[in-house]
Design an enzyme around this catalytic site. Structure first.
Site, PDB file in Angstrom:
ATOM      1  N   ASP A   1     -10.020  -1.522  -5.039  1.00  0.00           N
ATOM      2  CA  ASP A   1      -8.907  -2.477  -4.929  1.00  0.00           C
ATOM      3  C   ASP A   1      -9.297  -3.558  -3.924  1.00  0.00           C
ATOM      4  O   ASP A   1     -10.176  -3.345  -3.085  1.00  0.00           O
ATOM      5  CB  ASP A   1      -7.642  -1.736  -4.461  1.00  0.00           C
ATOM      6  CG  ASP A   1      -6.365  -2.535  -4.754  1.00  0.00           C
ATOM      7  OD1 ASP A   1      -6.465  -3.668  -5.284  1.00  0.00           O
ATOM      8  OD2 ASP A   1      -5.271  -2.030  -4.457  1.00  0.00           O
ATOM      9  N   GLU A   2      -8.645  -4.705  -3.982  1.00  0.00           N
ATOM     10  CA  GLU A   2      -8.908  -5.815  -3.051  1.00  0.00           C
ATOM     11  C   GLU A   2     -10.410  -6.140  -3.023  1.00  0.00           C
ATOM     12  O   GLU A   2     -10.997  -6.348  -1.965  1.00  0.00           O
ATOM     13  CB  GLU A   2      -8.440  -5.455  -1.625  1.00  0.00           C
ATOM     14  CG  GLU A   2      -6.993  -5.015  -1.525  1.00  0.00           C
ATOM     15  CD  GLU A   2      -6.017  -6.173  -1.531  1.00  0.00           C
ATOM     16  OE1 GLU A   2      -6.461  -7.342  -1.623  1.00  0.00           O
ATOM     17  OE2 GLU A   2      -4.805  -5.898  -1.472  1.00  0.00           O
TER      18      GLU A   2
ATOM     19  N   GLN B   1      -6.944 -14.507  -2.661  1.00  0.00           N
ATOM     20  CA  GLN B   1      -6.556 -13.705  -1.500  1.00  0.00           C
ATOM     21  C   GLN B   1      -7.763 -13.264  -0.681  1.00  0.00           C
ATOM     22  O   GLN B   1      -7.687 -12.304   0.086  1.00  0.00           O
ATOM     23  CB  GLN B   1      -5.758 -12.480  -1.949  1.00  0.00           C
ATOM     24  CG  GLN B   1      -4.421 -12.837  -2.586  1.00  0.00           C
ATOM     25  CD  GLN B   1      -3.599 -11.600  -2.891  1.00  0.00           C
ATOM     26  OE1 GLN B   1      -3.158 -10.896  -1.989  1.00  0.00           O
ATOM     27  NE2 GLN B   1      -3.399 -11.308  -4.160  1.00  0.00           N
TER      28      GLN B   1
ATOM     29  N   LYS C   1      -2.104  -5.372 -10.088  1.00  0.00           N
ATOM     30  CA  LYS C   1      -3.487  -4.901 -10.017  1.00  0.00           C
ATOM     31  C   LYS C   1      -3.555  -3.495  -9.440  1.00  0.00           C
ATOM     32  O   LYS C   1      -4.228  -2.612  -9.977  1.00  0.00           O
ATOM     33  CB  LYS C   1      -4.338  -5.839  -9.142  1.00  0.00           C
ATOM     34  CG  LYS C   1      -4.485  -7.228  -9.709  1.00  0.00           C
ATOM     35  CD  LYS C   1      -5.387  -8.078  -8.841  1.00  0.00           C
ATOM     36  CE  LYS C   1      -4.848  -8.316  -7.450  1.00  0.00           C
ATOM     37  NZ  LYS C   1      -3.583  -9.046  -7.398  1.00  0.00           N
ATOM     38  N   THR C   2      -2.862  -3.299  -8.326  1.00  0.00           N
ATOM     39  CA  THR C   2      -2.894  -1.979  -7.698  1.00  0.00           C
ATOM     40  C   THR C   2      -2.241  -0.956  -8.624  1.00  0.00           C
ATOM     41  O   THR C   2      -2.689   0.181  -8.738  1.00  0.00           O
ATOM     42  CB  THR C   2      -2.193  -2.027  -6.334  1.00  0.00           C
ATOM     43  OG1 THR C   2      -2.849  -3.030  -5.544  1.00  0.00           O
ATOM     44  CG2 THR C   2      -2.286  -0.696  -5.614  1.00  0.00           C
TER      45      THR C   2
ATOM     46  N   ARG D   1       3.927 -11.757  -0.193  1.00  0.00           N
ATOM     47  CA  ARG D   1       4.395 -10.407   0.142  1.00  0.00           C
ATOM     48  C   ARG D   1       5.884 -10.267  -0.133  1.00  0.00           C
ATOM     49  O   ARG D   1       6.427  -9.169  -0.150  1.00  0.00           O
ATOM     50  CB  ARG D   1       4.148 -10.068   1.641  1.00  0.00           C
ATOM     51  CG  ARG D   1       2.697 -10.042   2.108  1.00  0.00           C
ATOM     52  CD  ARG D   1       1.826  -9.242   1.239  1.00  0.00           C
ATOM     53  NE  ARG D   1       1.132 -10.089   0.282  1.00  0.00           N
ATOM     54  CZ  ARG D   1       0.572  -9.628  -0.836  1.00  0.00           C
ATOM     55  NH1 ARG D   1       0.627  -8.359  -1.137  1.00  0.00           N
ATOM     56  NH2 ARG D   1      -0.036 -10.446  -1.663  1.00  0.00           N
TER      57      ARG D   1
HETATM   58  P1  ATP Z   1      -1.437  -7.862  -4.563  1.00  0.00           P
HETATM   59  O1  ATP Z   1      -2.344  -8.931  -5.094  1.00  0.00           O
HETATM   60  O2  ATP Z   1      -0.455  -8.414  -3.612  1.00  0.00           O
HETATM   61  O3  ATP Z   1      -2.169  -6.668  -4.078  1.00  0.00           O
HETATM   62  P2  ATP Z   1      -0.963  -6.470  -7.037  1.00  0.00           P
HETATM   63  O4  ATP Z   1      -1.504  -7.322  -8.119  1.00  0.00           O
HETATM   64  O5  ATP Z   1      -1.757  -5.322  -6.600  1.00  0.00           O
HETATM   65  O6  ATP Z   1      -0.537  -7.389  -5.807  1.00  0.00           O
HETATM   66  P3  ATP Z   1       1.105  -4.526  -7.419  1.00  0.00           P
HETATM   67  O7  ATP Z   1       1.349  -4.221  -5.988  1.00  0.00           O
HETATM   68  O8  ATP Z   1       0.374  -3.544  -8.229  1.00  0.00           O
HETATM   69  O9  ATP Z   1       0.447  -5.978  -7.554  1.00  0.00           O
HETATM   70  O10 ATP Z   1       2.482  -4.827  -8.160  1.00  0.00           O
HETATM   71  C1  ATP Z   1       3.470  -5.672  -7.595  1.00  0.00           C
HETATM   72  C2  ATP Z   1       4.850  -5.127  -7.875  1.00  0.00           C
HETATM   73  O11 ATP Z   1       5.172  -5.254  -9.232  1.00  0.00           O
HETATM   74  C3  ATP Z   1       4.974  -3.670  -7.540  1.00  0.00           C
HETATM   75  O12 ATP Z   1       6.246  -3.433  -7.004  1.00  0.00           O
HETATM   76  C4  ATP Z   1       4.815  -3.005  -8.895  1.00  0.00           C
HETATM   77  O13 ATP Z   1       5.451  -1.766  -8.928  1.00  0.00           O
HETATM   78  C5  ATP Z   1       5.487  -3.991  -9.809  1.00  0.00           C
HETATM   79  N1  ATP Z   1       4.956  -3.983 -11.195  1.00  0.00           N
HETATM   80  C6  ATP Z   1       3.677  -4.184 -11.565  1.00  0.00           C
HETATM   81  N2  ATP Z   1       3.551  -4.134 -12.900  1.00  0.00           N
HETATM   82  C7  ATP Z   1       4.780  -3.895 -13.410  1.00  0.00           C
HETATM   83  C8  ATP Z   1       5.315  -3.735 -14.746  1.00  0.00           C
HETATM   84  N3  ATP Z   1       4.545  -3.836 -15.816  1.00  0.00           N
HETATM   85  N4  ATP Z   1       6.630  -3.507 -14.849  1.00  0.00           N
HETATM   86  C9  ATP Z   1       7.426  -3.442 -13.770  1.00  0.00           C
HETATM   87  N5  ATP Z   1       6.994  -3.577 -12.495  1.00  0.00           N
HETATM   88  C10 ATP Z   1       5.684  -3.800 -12.308  1.00  0.00           C
HETATM   89 MG    MG Z   2      -2.583  -4.832  -4.758  1.00  0.00          MG
END
Ligand code: ATP
Ligand code: MG
Length: 792
Positions: free
Chosen positions: A221-222, A252, A34-35, A620
């Protein structure tokens, strides 16, 4: 579209990144990117769509998360990324108010009061109202009411309190006085950083048009943790263009206690009709084992939208469990496991220890220090909370805004100038009578009744210091300004005269403050001049103070190579190679609140929130997740500190034993078979934990074996707990009973390992505690339901 921005995205992520105009909601589980979508979307808007960086506003929850986002954007976009508005809601509010201060009745250099300041102010106002005897409500209680109102963006006049709620009535009166006092002092508290901009924008269409016109894109975000004030602020900023992208995960949502409202995310498309909803299901962060563990915990939340993450990664290392006799032993085990983790080459900053409450950090710190493992507590405020640092900051805030009575009271006699409490009281009386700030009352000291000549002289000296600082330092670089304040106030000289160890340490902290200010200046000097025509950058000192004030609970740097210690709340959005989740005990996680005054529904909600916190903590971890607990833990009750027996967290019981490795799973199965023997033959290993609610799963422990006497460090021989590749790390035999056998219906045919087939007469209880009465050939038996399977 440049290829590289889309390369590392899956189809759903790409859809979100490429989405054109109009509202967009990305609703997805942890670690699904997402981030990353937010970051890549911003990069695309700037690079491919030609959107000017300062026309993009991205908000996130912690300064740390904002900092990481800025870094990622700078890597993608280069220095132009610095002109993006990427920050927390509070930092945005402060920045907004600096520009619109006059409309809010504040000076542009308004001070930002933190919780400590707020409490002091409330105490003082309660005293003025003659209510400081604690008979009605405490300052803390009053403040939490005020904060709750602010979370809803309510002004004092808009607060509704039942006429039967006497405390509420007092709190409301206090709120009115409190806001008046802030206005007089030219100060805003944390809540005001949201409430004031929200209300200004909502009530002034021209202002709203200007700001919403300015931001062509707003990204949040969040989003699951926005409170109503933040939500309204966002809405006002989005305006008619409706280019808003929010991302979040309802699983979350962990800030309900601060007024966050999950319905903001679940009802988003109601407020923004036509919202495109994108769901992400692939997790890129964690191994399958970690995801399965997290899912086992979150899927038992009472109210939730089912969603399941999958990963291409393999199972990876099994979960590990560490058990200590008490919190110190637990911390030592964690420290040893961290040493092993570092030994295998994991950098310190890829390791985190997460816990539920701040108080848990103390034994952990002690153990890490003893093991010489560099660590950092990610909380940020600790340094700036030190008395001497706050004193210095108070002088600087006075220099910018001499009206801030709270700051003046703090330092008028620091270092000691023999200005006593009596003198201050007389000044206060004079100030109140005249309706002027204390600083002006001091200027007018000849007119203040009953002051001794010595006190008048001392006040004169103090006045000269503050007036001098106010005249000279506001436009200086922050580093020089801090130095000047330390020198002219006499804070540093007094410490240097003292020669005690404590004084030396305090002086070092002040030197550290100077260093921090200088670093800040250097960072500013590296910034290119703004291209935004509206950008009137305040002088460095004001920005430095603002930065200090905004360091919230979840902030601070994680210097390279240091293990991060933080609360689960602070860990949101972050990721680490190895995560230790400490204090997996009932009472700690789930955290026990005074549930007596909660309705059953509220209690359920609170428990679900604890579950979500546990889920946040587990997710995490990228590669290795270690859970730990103490058998007993010091608690601080009314009768002073005492040890209480701690039962393993009910969340542990939700984890399938297989996740701890094959050996553990085999052992658990063997135990289950033993336990299925007729009751007389059963070893007495079942201990029901008293805190468990009826129907809650529980863990059964074989207590004797639990505390590994041969742990390394004591005997020198390797304990079973030492992690080695692929082998489970576990400190003692344990028995987990996941809820696998569902409850049976009357009349169903079931099978039992030794008793054979039978027919269910009744079945009650839920989860691991479900029991069935079954008619076997040998007679009727009451059996724990999980030892039964459906007969074909
Ligand atoms: P959270 O809910 O914990 O905030 P999130 O959904 O924001 O998580 P991110 O932090 O954006 O998730 O991504 C998690 C990890 O996966 C990061 O290390 C990111 O670089 C990696 N990642 C995300 N998408 C891809 C992709 N398509 N290919 C490879 N790595 C990815
Ligand atoms: Mg995130």
């Amino acid at each position: 579209m440049s290829e590289d921005l889309l390369q590392d995205l899956n189809a759903a992520q790409r859809e979100a990144v490429l989405h054109g105009e109009g509202p967009l909601l990305v609703l997805a589980g942890a670690g699904s990117g997402k981030t990353r979508v937010i970051v890549h979307r911003i990069a695309r808007l700037v690079r491919d769509e030609g959107v000017i960086p300062w026309q993009i506003l991205a908000v996130t929850f912690t300064n740390k998360a904002a900092g990481e986002m800025r870094e990622r954007l700078e890597r993608l976009l280069g220095p132009t990324a610095r002109e993006l508005w990427v920050q927390t809601f509070h930092a945005f509010g402060a920045r907004f108010l600096r520009r619109e201060a006059a409309r809010a009745g504040l000076p542009p250099a308004f001070a930002i009061y933190d919780t400590d300041d707020q409490l002091r102010l409330v105490k003082r106002l309660l005293a003025e109202m003659g209510l400081d005897d604690g008979s009605s409500l405490t300052a803390r209680e009053a403040l939490s009411r005020i904060d709750a109102w602010k979370n809803e963006a309510r002004r004092p006049g808009e607060v509704e309190v039942s006429p039967y709620d006497a405390e509420g009535q007092v709190a409301r009166q206090l709120y009115e006085r409190y806001q008046a006092a802030l206005l007089r002092a030219g100060a805003a508290d944390f809540g005001d950083l949201l409430v004031l901009p929200t209300r200004l924008l909502e009530e002034d269409p021209a202002l709203r048009a200007r700001w919403s016109g300015r931001f062509r894109h707003v990204l949040v975000d969040e989003f699951q943790d926005t409170n109503p004030a933040q939500y309204r602020l966002m809405k006002a900023l989005v305006g008619a263009r409706r280019n808003v992208c929010v991302v979040g995960d309802d699983d979350q949502a962990i800030y309900r206690w601060r007024g966050a409202d999950v319905s903001n995310i679940l009802g988003f498309d109601g407020d923004f009709p036509g919202t495109r909803v994108v769901k992400l299901e692939q997790n890129y962060r964690s191994t399958r084992t970690i995801l399965d563990a997290a899912h086992a915990v979150i899927s038992r939340a009472r109210r939730r939208r089912e969603k399941r993450l999958w990963t291409e990664r393999d199972a990876g290392a099994p979960l590990a469990l560490l058990v200590g006799e008490d919190e110190h032993a637990e911390a030592e085990r964690i420290a040893r496991a961290i040493a092993v983790e570092r030994g295998r080459g994991t950098p310190g900053d890829e390791i985190a220890v997460l816990y539920r409450t701040n108080a848990q950090s103390r034994p952990l710190e002690a153990a890490l220090r003893a093991a010489r493992i560099p660590y950092v507590i990610v909380r940020g405020t600790s340094f700036y909370d030190r008395a001497e640092v706050r004193d210095a900051a108070a002088y600087l805030r006075l220099a910018l805004n001499p009206r801030s009575d709270l700051d003046l009271e703090r330092v008028v006699n620091r270092p000691s100038r023999k200005i006593g409490e009596r003198t201050v009281e007389r000044l206060r009386a004079h100030a109140v009578a005249k309706g002027i700030p204390l600083f002006e009352a001091i200027a007018d000291r000849e007119a203040v009744a009953d002051l001794k000549p010595a006190a008048r002289a001392a006040l004169g000296e103090f006045h000269e210091i503050v007036a001098g600082l106010a005249a000279d330092v506001p436009t200086l670089d922050a580093g020089i300004a801090v130095q000047e304040a330390l020198r002219r106030s006499g804070l540093l000289a007094r410490l240097e005269e003292e020669h005690s160890d404590e004084a030396v340490e305090r002086a070092e902290n002040l030197a550290e403050l100077v260093a921090a200010a200088r670093e800040f200046d250097e960072a500013l000097a590296g910034e290119p001049p703004p291209t935004d025509p509206d950008e009137a950058r305040p002088p460095p000192l004001a920005r430095f103070l603002e930065q200090i004030a905004l360091l919230g609970e979840a902030d601070g740097e994680t210097p390279e190579g240091r293990v991060a210690l933080m609360t689960l709340h602070a860990a949101k959005g972050l990721e680490f190679e190895a995560v230790f989740l400490a204090g997996m005990e009932d009472g700690t996680l789930p955290h026990e609140r005074p549930w007596s005054d909660q309705t059953p529904a509220e209690r359920d909600e609170a428990q679900d929130e604890e579950r979500r916190l546990c889920y946040v903590g587990m997710t995490r971890a990228k590669a290795r997740l270690t859970l730990s607990l103490a058998r007993r833990r010091m608690s601080f009750g009314e009768g002073g500190p005492s040890y209480r027996q701690a039962e393993p967290s009910r969340f542990l019981a939700d984890l399938p034993p297989e996740l701890f490795g094959d050996a553990v799973a085999r052992e658990v199965r063997a135990r289950e078979a033993r336990a299925a023997q007729p009751p007389a033959a059963r070893p007495p290993l079942v201990r029901r934990h008293p805190g468990a609610l009826e129907g809650e799963p529980h863990i059964e422990l074989d207590a004797e074996d639990a505390i590994a006497p041969g742990s390394p460090g004591r005997s020198g021989r390797p304990a079973r707990g030492e992690p080695s590749r692929g082998e489970p790390t576990i400190d003692y035999d344990f028995d987990q009973r996941p809820d696998r056998a569902g409850p049976f219906q009357r009349g169903e045919r079931v099978r039992h390992a030794s008793l054979g087939e039978g027919i269910v007469l009744s079945c009650d209880g839920a989860g691991a505690d479900a029991k069935a009465t079954v008619r076997f050939d040998s007679g009727d038996k009451r059996i724990v339901a999980r030892f039964l399977s459906r007969a074909e």
